[in-house]
Design an enzyme around this catalytic site. Structure first.
Site, PDB file in Angstrom:
ATOM      1  N   ILE A   1      62.684  33.091  49.721  1.00 39.04           N
ATOM      2  CA  ILE A   1      63.478  32.834  48.374  1.00 39.04           C
ATOM      3  C   ILE A   1      62.605  31.420  47.863  1.00 39.04           C
ATOM      4  O   ILE A   1      62.585  31.438  46.762  1.00 39.04           O
ATOM      5  CB  ILE A   1      64.976  32.361  48.726  1.00 39.04           C
ATOM      6  CG1 ILE A   1      65.591  33.630  49.521  1.00 39.04           C
ATOM      7  CG2 ILE A   1      65.651  31.967  47.468  1.00 39.04           C
ATOM      8  CD1 ILE A   1      66.823  33.291  50.271  1.00 39.04           C
TER       9      ILE A   1
ATOM     10  N   SER B   1      74.729  29.955  52.704  1.00 40.61           N
ATOM     11  CA  SER B   1      74.846  31.311  52.819  1.00 40.61           C
ATOM     12  C   SER B   1      76.303  31.895  52.791  1.00 40.61           C
ATOM     13  O   SER B   1      77.110  31.103  53.210  1.00 40.61           O
ATOM     14  CB  SER B   1      74.410  31.655  54.131  1.00 40.61           C
ATOM     15  OG  SER B   1      74.605  32.897  54.513  1.00 40.61           O
ATOM     16  N   ALA B   2      76.511  33.006  52.307  1.00 39.30           N
ATOM     17  CA  ALA B   2      78.028  33.613  52.591  1.00 39.30           C
ATOM     18  C   ALA B   2      78.347  33.875  53.827  1.00 39.30           C
ATOM     19  O   ALA B   2      79.439  34.145  54.165  1.00 39.30           O
ATOM     20  CB  ALA B   2      78.086  34.886  51.707  1.00 39.30           C
TER      21      ALA B   2
ATOM     22  N   TYR C   1      73.248  30.092  63.794  1.00 37.31           N
ATOM     23  CA  TYR C   1      72.664  30.295  62.396  1.00 37.31           C
ATOM     24  C   TYR C   1      73.799  29.800  61.467  1.00 37.31           C
ATOM     25  O   TYR C   1      73.530  28.801  60.708  1.00 37.31           O
ATOM     26  CB  TYR C   1      71.983  31.679  62.131  1.00 37.31           C
ATOM     27  CG  TYR C   1      71.768  31.632  60.637  1.00 37.31           C
ATOM     28  CD1 TYR C   1      70.686  30.772  60.005  1.00 37.31           C
ATOM     29  CD2 TYR C   1      72.356  32.535  59.866  1.00 37.31           C
ATOM     30  CE1 TYR C   1      70.518  30.946  58.552  1.00 37.31           C
ATOM     31  CE2 TYR C   1      72.516  32.614  58.506  1.00 37.31           C
ATOM     32  CZ  TYR C   1      71.324  32.109  57.948  1.00 37.31           C
ATOM     33  OH  TYR C   1      71.248  32.126  56.597  1.00 37.31           O
TER      34      TYR C   1
ATOM     35  N   LYS D   1      74.575  26.408  59.013  1.00 35.63           N
ATOM     36  CA  LYS D   1      74.725  26.028  57.561  1.00 35.63           C
ATOM     37  C   LYS D   1      76.027  25.433  57.185  1.00 35.63           C
ATOM     38  O   LYS D   1      76.405  24.602  56.403  1.00 35.63           O
ATOM     39  CB  LYS D   1      74.611  27.427  57.007  1.00 35.63           C
ATOM     40  CG  LYS D   1      73.386  28.473  56.943  1.00 35.63           C
ATOM     41  CD  LYS D   1      72.429  27.881  56.052  1.00 35.63           C
ATOM     42  CE  LYS D   1      71.201  28.532  56.113  1.00 35.63           C
ATOM     43  NZ  LYS D   1      69.962  27.713  55.485  1.00 35.63           N
TER      44      LYS D   1
ATOM     45  N   ARG E   1      77.308  48.281  64.140  1.00 35.53           N
ATOM     46  CA  ARG E   1      76.437  47.147  64.867  1.00 35.53           C
ATOM     47  C   ARG E   1      77.553  46.098  65.264  1.00 35.53           C
ATOM     48  O   ARG E   1      78.261  45.782  64.212  1.00 35.53           O
ATOM     49  CB  ARG E   1      75.640  46.496  63.803  1.00 35.53           C
ATOM     50  CG  ARG E   1      74.651  45.421  64.432  1.00 35.53           C
ATOM     51  CD  ARG E   1      73.397  45.121  63.431  1.00 35.53           C
ATOM     52  NE  ARG E   1      73.829  44.755  62.153  1.00 35.53           N
ATOM     53  CZ  ARG E   1      73.159  44.163  61.122  1.00 35.53           C
ATOM     54  NH1 ARG E   1      71.836  44.210  61.258  1.00 35.53           N
ATOM     55  NH2 ARG E   1      73.458  43.880  59.882  1.00 35.53           N
TER      56      ARG E   1
HETATM   57  C1  UD1 Z   1      72.862  39.602  57.492  1.00 30.61           C
HETATM   58  C2  UD1 Z   1      73.372  38.176  58.247  1.00 30.61           C
HETATM   59  C3  UD1 Z   1      73.430  37.229  57.461  1.00 30.61           C
HETATM   60  C4  UD1 Z   1      72.444  37.071  56.287  1.00 30.61           C
HETATM   61  C5  UD1 Z   1      72.322  38.184  55.581  1.00 30.61           C
HETATM   62  C6  UD1 Z   1      71.050  37.900  54.669  1.00 30.61           C
HETATM   63  C7  UD1 Z   1      74.201  39.273  60.602  1.00 30.61           C
HETATM   64  C8  UD1 Z   1      75.288  39.589  61.408  1.00 30.61           C
HETATM   65  N1  UD1 Z   1      74.358  38.638  59.373  1.00 30.61           N
HETATM   66  O1  UD1 Z   1      73.940  40.073  56.988  1.00 30.61           O
HETATM   67  O2  UD1 Z   1      73.928  36.118  58.280  1.00 30.61           O
HETATM   68  O3  UD1 Z   1      72.951  35.842  55.525  1.00 30.61           O
HETATM   69  O4  UD1 Z   1      71.936  39.280  56.557  1.00 30.61           O
HETATM   70  O5  UD1 Z   1      70.675  38.842  54.017  1.00 30.61           O
HETATM   71  O6  UD1 Z   1      73.066  39.730  60.614  1.00 30.61           O
HETATM   72  N2  UD1 Z   1      72.209  47.979  58.016  1.00 30.61           N
HETATM   73  C9  UD1 Z   1      71.956  49.530  58.765  1.00 30.61           C
HETATM   74  N3  UD1 Z   1      70.985  49.662  59.337  1.00 30.61           N
HETATM   75  C10 UD1 Z   1      69.955  48.737  59.514  1.00 30.61           C
HETATM   76  C11 UD1 Z   1      70.284  47.489  58.872  1.00 30.61           C
HETATM   77  C12 UD1 Z   1      71.677  47.134  58.174  1.00 30.61           C
HETATM   78  O7  UD1 Z   1      72.949  50.342  58.774  1.00 30.61           O
HETATM   79  O8  UD1 Z   1      68.911  49.172  60.292  1.00 30.61           O
HETATM   80  C13 UD1 Z   1      73.619  47.849  57.330  1.00 30.61           C
HETATM   81  C14 UD1 Z   1      74.524  46.958  58.123  1.00 30.61           C
HETATM   82  O9  UD1 Z   1      75.336  47.546  59.012  1.00 30.61           O
HETATM   83  C15 UD1 Z   1      75.296  46.468  56.774  1.00 30.61           C
HETATM   84  C16 UD1 Z   1      74.372  46.386  55.515  1.00 30.61           C
HETATM   85  O10 UD1 Z   1      73.167  47.125  56.075  1.00 30.61           O
HETATM   86  O11 UD1 Z   1      76.408  46.974  56.379  1.00 30.61           O
HETATM   87  C17 UD1 Z   1      73.450  44.963  55.587  1.00 30.61           C
HETATM   88  O12 UD1 Z   1      73.000  44.475  56.727  1.00 30.61           O
HETATM   89  P1  UD1 Z   1      71.953  43.313  56.756  1.00 30.61           P
HETATM   90  O13 UD1 Z   1      70.802  43.621  55.686  1.00 30.61           O
HETATM   91  O14 UD1 Z   1      71.520  43.076  58.186  1.00 30.61           O
HETATM   92  O15 UD1 Z   1      72.729  41.994  55.999  1.00 30.61           O
HETATM   93  P2  UD1 Z   1      74.119  41.666  56.684  1.00 30.61           P
HETATM   94  O16 UD1 Z   1      74.713  42.110  57.915  1.00 30.61           O
HETATM   95  O17 UD1 Z   1      75.229  41.354  55.439  1.00 30.61           O
END
Ligand code: UD1
Length: 340
Positions: A19, A131-132, A155, A159, A298
């Protein structure tokens, strides 16, 4: 508040990161002077020249650690810093659970040293990369800035703690003007393909993972659960293009220069996109296959998360402009060129 000079000078900590680098491009494009610091813990030196190529402008770069008092003091002595955008910090959720002390020590130390140095040199304007993740679990979307806070990992807790520190510090000094930007899910890359997100090792986050699959580095995406209470059963998030997010930092700076106090502002699009919708957009705009399989949820994941964006619009005049298709196109373009 800003003492009026033609070109404000902005210190960007962690400016070589995902960012930070996009924000530095926006600053240079809008004729700010930039002093960037980074220790390359999670960024590459090539980013510096990429920024110069994109913007055709130059900036000051100093390699070092924000927790190093002498280093920070020298930066503030050698430059008249009007405001700071503070990105520097560790950001991997899983790693923070495994190494909590490392996260608390680094993220808090860097911020405390930065704040003490700002005080010493009379710098009162700060935009902080929050962060949210600071919000407590809520069944109801969207998340408002007034929602209760509560975190589930070190983490996120760093924040939340830094927001609290900034609140107390700003309450003690009427000249301070601080803004905490609560990012939702930043994705995408600069349209030039020269800067973007290149996580070390196997990515945890959805978009970099999709890019690795689409470029053949990983065989399949694992979709974590299709039994959530969402239209297609997969998790929904508020993805925001990193270039839109970078623009929000400029608006936040200008806002910080005009008033005093502290604000906490969501930066998202206000829309939720599911994992399968993201995969579908990615395939369609990039004409590439993204093989996936549905696996179990997850641990710790939420069904849906998105922002209420009305406060960002009211205070900053910010509205995200780029679409999910833009995010998929730009992330892939960068991935094809850069991801190993
Ligand atoms: C994660 C972080 C959060 C951070 C954000 C930044 C966690 C618990 N939280 O959030 O602190 O601010 O990233 O972008 O890690 N998914 C899949 N397969 C994958 C990866 C993700 O299905 O291989 C799904 C997840 O279940 C979720 C969505 O994609 O529904 C987004 O996941 P991700 O990009 O990791 O973001 P967050 O979980 O929202």
């Amino acid at each position: 508040m800003l003492n009026l000079r033609q070109k404000p000078c902005i210190l960007v900590t962690g400016g070589a990161g995902f960012i930070g680098s996009h924000t530095v491009c926006e600053l240079l494009d809008h004729d700010y002077d930039v002093v960037m610091i980074d220790d390359f813990y999670n960024a590459k030196p090539e980013v510096l020249d990429a920024i110069r190529t994109i913007t055709k402008k130059d900036f000051v770069f100093e390699e070092g650690d924000c927790a190093d008092r002498d280093f920070m003091d020298r930066i503030f002595r050698e430059h008249t810093i009007d405001a700071v955008i503070h990105f520097a910090g560790y950001k991997a959720v899983g790693e923070s659970v495994a190494k909590p002390l490392m996260y608390y020590r680094n993220n808090l130390d860097t911020t405390l040293t930065l704040l003490e140095t700002m005080k010493k040199h009379g710098c009162h304007n700060l935009v902080f990369s929050s962060s949210a993740t600071v919000y407590a679990y809520s069944e109801k979307m969207p998340l408002y800035e007034s929602n209760p806070l509560g975190t589930t990992n070190p983490y996120g807790e760093t924040k939340r703690m830094i927001e609290r520190i900034l609140t107390d510090v700003s309450h003690a000094d009427p000249e301070d003007s601080f803004i905490c930007l609560r990012y939702f899910n930043p994705v995408g890359a600069h349209p030039s393909g020269l800067i973007g997100e290149d996580p070390n090792g196997i990515p945890n986050n959805l978009m970099p993972f999709i890019v690795k699959v689409a470029t053949g580095k990983i065989a399949k995406l694992r979709v974590f659960g299709n039994d959530y209470d969402t239209p297609d059963g997969t998790g929904m998030r508020d993805y925001i293009h990193v270039v839109d997010l970078a623009k929000a930092h400029l608006l936040a700076l200008n806002y910080a220069f005009k008033r005093t106090g502290i604000d906490y502002i969501n930066v998202g699009t206000g829309n939720g996109t599911s994992v399968l919708e993201m995969v579908e957009s990615f395939r369609r705009v990039n004409h590439v296959d993204v093989p996936y399989e549905i696996v179990g949820r997850r641990p710790g994941d939420l069904a849906k998360v998105w922002a209420d964006t009305s406060y960002a619009k009211k205070t900053l005049g910010f509205t995200a402009e780029k679409t999910i298709d833009d995010m998929c196109r730009d992330a892939y373009n960068y991935g094809v060129k850069h991801m190993k």
